[in-house]
Design an enzyme around this catalytic site. Sequence first.
Site, mmCIF file in Angstrom:
data_model
loop_
_atom_site.group_PDB
_atom_site.id
_atom_site.type_symbol
_atom_site.label_atom_id
_atom_site.label_comp_id
_atom_site.label_asym_id
_atom_site.label_seq_id
_atom_site.Cartn_x
_atom_site.Cartn_y
_atom_site.Cartn_z
ATOM 1 C CB ILE A 139 -13.108 -71.403 98.220
ATOM 2 C CG1 ILE A 139 -12.090 -71.478 99.359
ATOM 3 C CG2 ILE A 139 -13.204 -72.736 97.519
ATOM 4 C CD1 ILE A 139 -12.432 -72.543 100.395
ATOM 5 C CG ASP A 140 -16.222 -66.612 97.052
ATOM 6 O OD1 ASP A 140 -15.423 -66.422 96.120
ATOM 7 O OD2 ASP A 140 -17.441 -66.797 96.895
ATOM 8 N NE ARG A 141 -13.538 -61.421 103.267
ATOM 9 C CZ ARG A 141 -13.764 -60.110 103.246
ATOM 10 N NH1 ARG A 141 -12.767 -59.265 103.373
ATOM 11 N NH2 ARG A 141 -14.990 -59.642 103.056
ATOM 12 N NE ARG A 240 -21.348 -65.346 97.272
ATOM 13 C CZ ARG A 240 -20.487 -64.360 97.465
ATOM 14 N NH1 ARG A 240 -19.179 -64.562 97.274
ATOM 15 N NH2 ARG A 240 -20.921 -63.173 97.857
#
Length: 306
Positions: A139-141, A240
């Site tokens: 998962i993204d930062r 997103r």
Amino acid sequence: MAEPITLRTGSEAAGQRLDAFLAGAVPELTRSAAQRLIGEGQVLVNGRAPAKSLKLSGGETVTVTLPEPEPIEAVAQDIPLDVVYEDEDVIVVNKPVGLVVHPAPGHSDGTLVNALLHHCGGSLSGVGGALRPGIVHRIDRDTSGLIIAAKNDFAHQALAAQLQDHTLARTYEAVAVGNLREDRGIVDAPIGRCPSDRKKMAVVDRGGRSAVTHWEVVERFPGYTHIRCRLETGRTHQIRVHMACIGHPLLGDTVYGAKKPVPGLAGQCLHAAELRFLHPRTGEPVTVEAPLPDWFRAVLERLGRM
């Protein structure tokens, strides 16, 4: 040095500086890194070494030779973890915003992998390689929430297979900009590298990978919508990109939405709230949940007062 990369400039590159073009076309390069390679003679334009200040006309052939990446070794670090499920095969962590998942150029340590190596005493699968031991998905930062890691190769392969056949299910909560007309919907649109910006992903007509996102409304606010999303596939930045594609980018997403940061948000308002999978050893279904973090609840409270 690695094999040279050959690029062909289009008419849209006319008037653009060479270093800026390279920074946009090659994900590994910043503008300063591109300038350094030009100065070192590792960039050729139509077979000749250019000046650093060269402005393109369009139609040039540009070759760039990237240096071999410096080796990065993931080491154990005593970083606090919010462990929500753990046994001899798998571990599920509730990742905070700001924590990078695995080492990479620019983030050689201080990552989730470094923390897992310390917590698990080196007991992580090797399928993901030296820099991604145990990592089954990412998962993204700036996305918070649940991420699963495998402690052995048997578990890793079983979980990876579940990602492919969708028996490992991931549900996210998010705040989207705007008011969605329907109460639920599906975005079925392939995702690939953005043709105009290689650092971003985009819905593409050709060369993309199948991507499906199911969304439903949780609560409506003036100008915003709290939604729940279930991934049928797991492409980079999928939620997103898909929400931006239908005109409702996520609140705080400065890459796919408004460029101005939202006060109080470190990035996009997105939280991995639930994981469901079949235990790789027993086959029993496992469901793990992570409540909305305080920062997400604070956003909802602010929206409720508008």
